[in-house]
Design a protein around this motif. Structure first.
Motif, short mmCIF file in Angstrom:
data_model
loop_
_atom_site.label_atom_id
_atom_site.label_comp_id
_atom_site.label_asym_id
_atom_site.label_seq_id
_atom_site.Cartn_x
_atom_site.Cartn_y
_atom_site.Cartn_z
N ASP A 239 0.83 -1.20 0.00
CA ASP A 239 0.00 0.00 0.00
C ASP A 239 0.86 1.26 0.00
O ASP A 239 1.79 1.40 0.79
CB ASP A 239 -0.91 0.01 1.23
N GLY A 240 0.54 2.16 -0.91
CA GLY A 240 1.27 3.41 -1.02
C GLY A 240 2.48 3.35 -1.92
O GLY A 240 3.00 4.38 -2.35
N TYR A 241 2.96 2.14 -2.24
CA TYR A 241 4.14 1.98 -3.08
C TYR A 241 3.84 1.27 -4.39
O TYR A 241 4.62 1.36 -5.33
CB TYR A 241 5.21 1.18 -2.33
N ALA A 242 2.71 0.53 -4.44
CA ALA A 242 2.41 -0.29 -5.61
C ALA A 242 1.26 0.30 -6.41
O ALA A 242 0.33 0.89 -5.86
CB ALA A 242 2.04 -1.70 -5.16
N MET A 243 1.34 0.14 -7.72
CA MET A 243 0.29 0.60 -8.63
C MET A 243 0.29 -0.38 -9.81
O MET A 243 1.09 -0.26 -10.75
CB MET A 243 0.58 2.03 -9.10
N HIS A 244 -0.59 -1.38 -9.74
CA HIS A 244 -0.61 -2.45 -10.72
C HIS A 244 -1.82 -2.31 -11.65
O HIS A 244 -2.87 -1.79 -11.25
CB HIS A 244 -0.63 -3.81 -10.02
N HIS A 245 -1.68 -2.83 -12.87
CA HIS A 245 -2.72 -2.68 -13.89
C HIS A 245 -3.01 -4.04 -14.54
O HIS A 245 -2.12 -4.88 -14.67
CB HIS A 245 -2.28 -1.70 -14.98
N GLY A 292 0.12 -5.87 -24.44
CA GLY A 292 1.36 -5.53 -23.76
C GLY A 292 1.74 -4.07 -23.96
O GLY A 292 2.15 -3.39 -23.01
N ARG A 293 1.60 -3.60 -25.18
CA ARG A 293 1.94 -2.20 -25.46
C ARG A 293 1.02 -1.25 -24.71
O ARG A 293 1.46 -0.22 -24.17
CB ARG A 293 1.86 -1.93 -26.97
N LYS A 294 -0.26 -1.60 -24.63
CA LYS A 294 -1.22 -0.76 -23.91
C LYS A 294 -0.86 -0.69 -22.43
O LYS A 294 -0.85 0.39 -21.82
CB LYS A 294 -2.62 -1.32 -24.09
N LEU A 295 -0.53 -1.84 -21.83
CA LEU A 295 -0.14 -1.87 -20.42
C LEU A 295 1.16 -1.11 -20.19
O LEU A 295 1.29 -0.35 -19.22
CB LEU A 295 0.01 -3.32 -19.95
N HIS A 296 2.12 -1.33 -21.08
CA HIS A 296 3.43 -0.67 -20.97
C HIS A 296 3.26 0.86 -21.00
O HIS A 296 3.79 1.58 -20.14
CB HIS A 296 4.31 -1.14 -22.13
N ASP A 297 2.52 1.35 -21.98
CA ASP A 297 2.36 2.80 -22.13
C ASP A 297 1.56 3.39 -20.97
O ASP A 297 1.86 4.50 -20.50
CB ASP A 297 1.68 3.12 -23.46
N GLU A 298 0.55 2.67 -20.50
CA GLU A 298 -0.25 3.14 -19.38
C GLU A 298 0.61 3.24 -18.12
O GLU A 298 0.54 4.23 -17.37
CB GLU A 298 -1.42 2.19 -19.13
N ALA A 299 1.44 2.20 -17.88
CA ALA A 299 2.29 2.18 -16.69
C ALA A 299 3.29 3.33 -16.70
O ALA A 299 3.46 4.05 -15.71
CB ALA A 299 3.01 0.84 -16.58
N LEU A 300 3.98 3.53 -17.84
CA LEU A 300 4.96 4.60 -17.92
C LEU A 300 4.29 5.97 -17.80
O LEU A 300 4.84 6.89 -17.18
CB LEU A 300 5.74 4.50 -19.24
#
Length: 529
Positions: A239-245, A292-300
């Motif tokens: 909590d507070g450090y993680a942000m998963h998609h 994969g590209r959608k997740l990659h771009d969203e995360a960055l």
């Protein structure tokens, strides 16, 4: 690419008046190509050097140009590379395969007693493709049961390689149907999930998604990195450090893709953050569709919007899932295409790091002089000096997250698990040791020692002050003796093996003690302006 033999007339080169193409099977679910190929995807067309119907070898042109031209009409990037039966699969072919997103291999006839088999060569190409989609096109008469001897994932059959035949093949590939009314097209049953125009990236829901995420993890990492679902869940829930998609299947909610990201303070100043793309996985049957590209771009994009994040890495600091992208990872080229530096040797540009493992019974007998060094567990009175040294050295060596690990240990009841090295009265080295399930907070951040065995302890965040001109000993001298002290400490706690994470792959002091490499990674990160 120059031919190594003269083109010869080939079976299957009769010129029919209409084309015919049949999809025999498609286990990859990639026909039509929009299922597995993005708009900027690269198609590699591997075709044999043969004579087109009705032509002479001296005046022959490449008969497969019409196929490449038809594919290119849909804005796909097409690279057409011929092969020769005797030349086989060369380094040039392999280099093109590694760059491609989809590979087509064309077979125009059976082998004879005096020449290699094109089908055997297609089998070799299948191995070189690794996870990339391979479509094998038989432009000749061949019995289906003969093709079944090979494990080709997608197979198309045409009556020959005349222009009408090749147009029928391209129509099948692009539209899932053949334009000619006399042609046949036997498409396999569709998967239940339709491909949406755009994939919806959503926040991870641990209760809902953990089972699917755990399956994705174990399906996509080498066996040595397999984890229990409970352990993986404890690493992800920060909590507070993680942000998963995640990307979910619309009808049933199954997890099709997952991206884990973390943030942690870069150093003791607590002003700058390190963003980590810790994991990026897509379910095998849904790859090459843009998930994969959608997740990659969203995360960055999300990491870049967090104030203070000045650097993003592939892999994690702490919790330590994977230090970086594993050496030999089949999707290395995918990350390279997205701007990650993987080909240099400096920090963050593909430099090789390694995890190491030692069984104490394999340690060679060493008669080490003290070299004026002495080692002991950390005491409360050492805390300030330890944190100051770690803050300075970790910032200088890009050792992200070390300061937090030492601060947590010192604030816990496990301060004695920190081993200190002194040259005279000067502190020159520190390391954190840990065992599980003793309660040491570092053990909850690095799962690999306990995953190897209950009698495996860990050593991490090895900090050696090797830039002090007043130091008498070299780094290797200090490293060997520090590790001996750490292994003795772990042995006194009932451990029989020691695990080291994220050291240099050429750390000679480690090899001197008998450690062997357990895993290798490319250290990759880039700055955010």
């Amino acid at each position: 690419m120059s031919n190594e033999e003269s083109p010869m007339p080939d079976a299957g080169s009769r010129e029919p008046s209409t084309g015919s193409a049949t999809l025999l099977w498609d286990r990859q679910n990639c026909v039509p190509l929009t299922r597995c190929l993005s708009e900027d995807g690269l198609v590699l067309l591997l075709t044999p050097a043969v004579v087109p119907p009705g032509s002479q070898p001296s005046t022959a042109s490449d008969p497969f140009e019409p196929l490449g031209q038809e594919l290119a009409k849909r804005h796909f990037k097409v690279r057409h590379v011929p092969y020769t039966k005797n030349g086989g699969l060369t380094g040039v072919h392999t280099a093109f395969i590694r760059k491609a997103d989809v590979i087509f291999f064309v077979v125009t006839g059976p082998s004879t007693d005096n020449e290699p088999s094109q089908t055997d060569l297609a089998d070799a190409v299948a191995e070189a493709c690794e996870a990339r989609p391979l479509l094998v096109v038989f432009c000749c008469h061949v019995e289906t049961h003969e093709i079944h001897q090979y494990d080709f994932p997608t197979v198309i059959k045409a009556t020959g390689f005349s222009v009408p035949d090749l147009r029928a093949v391209s129509s099948l590939l692009l539209d899932g149907e053949v334009a000619s009314s006399r042609s046949t097209c036997q498409l396999p049953p569709r998967m239940t999930t339709d491909v949406p125009a755009t994939w919806s990236v959503q926040p991870c829901d641990y209760e809902r998604d953990l089972i699917g995420i755990h399956a994705l993890w174990n399906d996509n990492v080498p066996r040595q990195f397999h984890l229990d679902a409970v352990v993986l869940g404890s690493l992800l829930r920060r909590d507070g450090y993680a942000m998963h998609h995640v990307v979910r299947d619309t009808p049933n909610g199954d997890v099709l893709g997952f991206c884990a990201t973390f943030t942690t303070f870069a150093d003791s100043k607590e002003e700058q953050l390190i963003g980590s793309v810790a994991a990026l996985f897509v379910k095998k049957e849904f790859r090459r569709r843009g998930i994969g590209r959608k997740l990659h771009d969203e995360a960055l994009g999300r990491l870049g919007k967090i104030g203070g994040v000045h650097r993003v890495q592939l892999g994690t600091t702490f919790p330590r899932l994977l230090y970086g992208i594993p050496v030999g990872h089949p999707d290395t080229e995918w990350f390279r295409k997205r701007g990650w530096p993987l080909d240099l040797s400096g920090p963050g540009t593909g430099h090789i790091r390694a995890d190491w493992l030692l069984r104490f019974c394999d340690t060679p007998p060493l008669n080490l002089a003290s070299a004026g060094l002495n080692f002991r567990p950390c005491e409360l009175s050492d805390s300030r000096e330890v944190l100051e040294m770690v803050a300075r050295e970790s910032e200088r060596k890009h050792a992200f997250g070390w300061y937090d690990q030492y601060a947590r240990i010192i604030d816990s009841g496990f301060i004695g698990d920190v081993i200190l090295g002194f040259e005279g009265s000067t502190m020159v080295a520190t390391a954190i040791t840990y065992t599980s399930p003793a309660g040491n907070p570092t053990a909850s951040d690095i799962p690999w020692a306990s995953s190897i065995g209950t009698d495996v302890g860990g050593v991490t965040c090895i900090c050696i002050k090797d830039d002090d001109p007043e130091m008498v000993n070299r780094r290797d001298t200090v490293m060997v003796r520090l590790l001996c002290a750490c292994c003795n400490s772990l042995g006194s706690r009932g451990m029989s093996e020691a695990f080291l994470d994220g050291l240099r792959s050429n750390e000679s002091g480690v090899e001197t003690l008998g450690f062997r490499q357990w895993a290798r990674y490319r250290e990759v990160w880039h700055r955010i302006s």
